[in-house]
Design a protein around this motif. Structure first.
Motif, short mmCIF file in Angstrom:
data_model
loop_
_atom_site.label_atom_id
_atom_site.label_comp_id
_atom_site.label_asym_id
_atom_site.label_seq_id
_atom_site.Cartn_x
_atom_site.Cartn_y
_atom_site.Cartn_z
N SER A 130 0.83 -1.21 0.00
CA SER A 130 0.00 0.00 0.00
C SER A 130 0.86 1.25 0.00
N LEU A 131 1.90 1.25 0.83
CA LEU A 131 2.76 2.43 0.91
C LEU A 131 3.47 2.68 -0.43
N ALA A 132 3.94 1.60 -1.04
CA ALA A 132 4.64 1.75 -2.33
C ALA A 132 3.68 2.26 -3.40
N ILE A 167 9.27 -8.23 1.64
CA ILE A 167 8.92 -6.92 1.09
C ILE A 167 9.73 -6.71 -0.18
N ALA A 168 9.01 -6.54 -1.30
CA ALA A 168 9.67 -6.44 -2.60
C ALA A 168 10.63 -5.25 -2.61
N LYS A 169 11.82 -5.49 -3.18
CA LYS A 169 12.85 -4.45 -3.20
C LYS A 169 12.37 -3.20 -3.94
N TYR A 170 11.68 -3.45 -5.05
CA TYR A 170 11.25 -2.29 -5.85
C TYR A 170 10.25 -1.43 -5.07
N ARG A 171 9.44 -2.12 -4.24
CA ARG A 171 8.48 -1.34 -3.45
C ARG A 171 9.19 -0.43 -2.45
N LEU A 215 6.43 15.33 -13.06
CA LEU A 215 6.21 14.35 -11.98
C LEU A 215 5.32 13.21 -12.46
N ALA A 216 4.33 13.55 -13.29
CA ALA A 216 3.47 12.49 -13.86
C ALA A 216 4.32 11.56 -14.71
N GLY A 217 5.27 12.14 -15.44
CA GLY A 217 6.17 11.31 -16.25
C GLY A 217 6.99 10.38 -15.38
N LEU A 218 7.51 10.90 -14.27
CA LEU A 218 8.28 10.06 -13.33
C LEU A 218 7.37 8.95 -12.77
N GLY A 219 6.16 9.34 -12.40
CA GLY A 219 5.22 8.34 -11.90
C GLY A 219 4.92 7.26 -12.94
N GLY A 220 4.86 7.69 -14.21
CA GLY A 220 4.61 6.73 -15.30
C GLY A 220 5.73 5.71 -15.40
N VAL A 221 6.98 6.17 -15.29
CA VAL A 221 8.13 5.26 -15.34
C VAL A 221 8.05 4.27 -14.17
N MET A 222 7.77 4.82 -12.99
CA MET A 222 7.74 3.96 -11.79
C MET A 222 6.61 2.94 -11.88
N TRP A 223 5.44 3.39 -12.38
CA TRP A 223 4.31 2.48 -12.48
C TRP A 223 4.58 1.39 -13.53
N ALA A 224 5.21 1.80 -14.63
CA ALA A 224 5.53 0.84 -15.69
C ALA A 224 6.49 -0.23 -15.16
N LEU A 225 7.47 0.18 -14.36
CA LEU A 225 8.40 -0.79 -13.78
C LEU A 225 7.68 -1.68 -12.77
N TYR A 226 6.75 -1.09 -12.06
CA TYR A 226 5.96 -1.85 -11.06
C TYR A 226 5.16 -2.95 -11.74
N ARG A 227 4.52 -2.57 -12.86
CA ARG A 227 3.71 -3.53 -13.62
C ARG A 227 4.53 -4.31 -14.65
N GLU A 228 5.75 -3.83 -14.89
CA GLU A 228 6.68 -4.41 -15.87
C GLU A 228 6.09 -4.42 -17.27
N GLN A 229 5.31 -3.42 -17.59
CA GLN A 229 4.75 -3.31 -18.93
C GLN A 229 4.30 -1.87 -19.19
N VAL A 230 4.23 -1.56 -20.48
CA VAL A 230 3.80 -0.22 -20.91
C VAL A 230 2.78 -0.39 -22.02
N HIS A 231 1.71 0.36 -21.95
CA HIS A 231 0.79 0.46 -23.09
C HIS A 231 0.14 1.82 -23.10
#
Lengths: 240, 336
Positions: free
Chosen positions: B47-49, B185-189, B247-263
């Protein structure tokens, strides 16, 4: 006495309403000019038009030798015009200190100026680190005026500073404005409180339906009750 | 009120800590419901991540909303563009990403994130000048323009990269978990939490310790008065819009890595969560946005674990509950 501010044939429209209908007025340097009139006469619109918050549709506004009717509000402020709106418009989420830091455009707060302001408004010192939103109405008005005088300004536009305030606070405000006047400030002051108007005003302008219907000395209007009744609908004594 | 003597110390400002206690209370409340401590810790870390990533994406939007009164429904475009730019940067450096060295991974990841922020910020400049500027003060037109902009951005991404999902694997050193007893606890989180916290602290420092921050906070509350004090708020608007987009762009990169995919439409679901966060936090409030993001993520994670059938509506219920308690959000800054 030279005129610091001059309006010639100024018209202002807000939406489809024609509010200012050819205002001609002058504000002499170093004097307090009172702007009186019934509610809806156009007093606040006049101040806002000078400040550039509403654009004049036609006419000329001069501050000293500068034409300002087409300038943006920040540019007009930077020419040395301080504005105290009727709503006070203090930044509620900011502390008293932060409100004043923001108003001190040209650098850090000047301690001697701050002490001078605290002399009139000790509450501001007391609530220095309190959120402005937590102040009472009178304290907010003090802060609003302090913000306008924290740095020297050529011209102060002040809109009904005593409105709705307790008599003791009104007296403190009057003393403060008198002191500002003694320091040579030029003020255009919208006011409904007769006592304040008589105490502070050198000159008076009376507005009705978006035009200036009377101009003269404040003392003369204060002494002429029939004229007050004709111009304002009732004597100034009744406004106290 | 009693008067203070001139020599008395000045009073300290009062803090409204009730909203801060909300996530803590929620986390404590679900312990008996979840039962297992390790599951609770894993869910809380998740949740925190997630909250930190949503906060990064929402922080710009809340300032844009609060300061400029702009309803930017196209905020998601900056998220997707940020993620796609990162895939472009990372593609030639696959070997560095796969290397089992944290420093080698970060040496590629950090520039990719910075470039994504730069491109999203630059796109923000174009969007503000071309789409937003003509419709300041006109909410309906803002919705139409920014929604249109989002559609154009998504379709452009489809046209350039195709409709397929692009994989964006986590760097090797960020895979796996830290094991603490029977808690994983996942390292990426952990990295996401640290970055989110760093962004929050940086924004708070700027907002509270600099004159620029004072101007932003004052502008959120009363733009007109800021101008009457002699500050050109339009430039500030542009700067905030670009920062929010970056910041939205940074969040996009982080979310993409979290989900390991981009679309291209990766931001569609996120946008709903981001708007909920902005609304429950209070328009223009970074502190409210931070707490709101954690709350939304907690409700999504705890809710998904405890009552999966309610997962879809859980955050709407959260928003309703918060707005019934505080109708202008957790920390009301503007009167809107």
């Amino acid at each position: 006495m030279t005129d610091l501010l001059k309006l010639s044939g100024v018209h202002t429209h807000i939406g489809r309403y024609h509010i200012l209908q050819g205002i001609d007025l002058t504000v002499p340097q170093g004097q307090v000019t009172m702007l009186l009139g019934r509610n809806g006469a156009g007093k606040t619109t006049t101040l806002r038009t000078i400040m550039g918050l509403w654009q004049a549709s036609s006419g000329e506004i001069s501050l000293g030798s500068e034409r300002i009717e087409s300038r943006a509000t920040p540019d007009i402020a930077r020419l040395g015009v301080g504005y105290v709106p009727e709503s006070m418009a203090v930044f509620s989420d900011l502390t008293v200190k932060e409100n004043l830091v923001l108003a001190a455009r040209d650098g850090p707060l000047d301690d001697s100026q701050l002490d001078w302001i605290f002399g009139f408004f000790p509450a501001l010192r007391r609530f220095w680190l309190s959120r402005a939103g937590s102040l009472s109405g009178g304290q907010k008005q003090m802060l609003s005026i302090a913000r306008a005088i924290i740095e020297p300004r050529k011209l102060l536009l002040i809109d009904e500073p005593t409105k709705g305030l307790a008599p003791a606070i009104v007296m403190a405000l009057i003393e403060c404005l008198k002191e500002i006047k003694r320091k040579g400030a030029t003020i255009l002051l919208v006011e409904q409180n007769f006592f304040a108007a008589r105490e502070l005003g050198d000159n008076v302008l009376v507005m009705d339906n978006g035009t200036i219907v009377h101009r003269g000395e404040m003392a003369a209007l204060a002494a002429d009750v029939p004229l007050q009744e004709r111009l304002l609908g009732l004597s100034l004594e009744a406004h106290q | 009120m009693t008067e203070l003597a001139a020599t008395d110390p000045l009073p300290k400002p009062k803090r409204d800590i009730a909203p801060v206690l909300l996530p803590v209370a929620l986390a404590l409340l679900v312990i008996p419901l979840i039962g297992s401590t390790s599951s609770w810790l894993t869910l809380t870390a998740a949740s925190l991540a997630m909250g930190m990533m949503i906060f990064i994406m929402a922080s710009g939007l809340t300032l844009v909303f609060g300061l400029m009164d702009v309803l930017n429904f196209g905020h998601g475009a900056f998220i997707a563009v940020g993620a796609y730019v990162a895939t472009l940067v990372l593609a030639p450096f696959a070997a560095s990403i796969q290397a089992d060295s944290l420093w080698m991974n970060l040496a590629v990841l950090a520039p990719a994130a910075l470039l994504s922020m730069a491109v999203s910020g630059a796109l923000g400049l174009v969007v503000e000048r071309v789409l937003i500027l003509p419709v300041y003060g006109q909410h309906l037109k803002q919705i139409l323009m920014t929604t249109g902009g989002l559609i154009v951005a998504e379709q452009t991404l489809y046209a350039l990269w195709g409709p397929q999902i692009i994989p964006m694997p986590l760097p090797t050193s960020l895979r796996g978990s830290f094991i603490l007893g029977d808690v994983a606890i996942a390292k990426y989180r952990v990295l996401a939490m640290l970055i989110g916290l760093a962004v929050f602290i940086a924004i708070q420092l700027v907002l509270n310790r600099t004159k620029l921050g004072l101007l932003i906070r004052a502008g959120v509350e009363n733009r007109e008065m800021v101008e009457a004090l002699g500050y050109r708020i339009r430039r500030l608007f542009l700067g905030v819009f670009m920062t929010g987009s970056a910041l939205a762009g940074l969040g996009g990169v982080m979310w993409a890595l979290y989900r390991e995919q981009v679309h291209a439409s990766m931001s569609d679901d996120l946008t709903v969560l981001i708007f909920i966060v902005v609304i429950i936090g209070g328009l223009g409030s970074i502190g409210g946005c931070f707490i709101g993001a954690i709350l939304v993520a907690m409700v999504a994670n705890y809710g998904g674990f405890l009552v999966p059938k309610l997962a879809l509506v859980s955050n709407i219920l959260l928003m309703v509950a918060v707005l019934m308690w505080r109708p202008r959000g957790l920390y009301a800054v503007t009167s809107r």
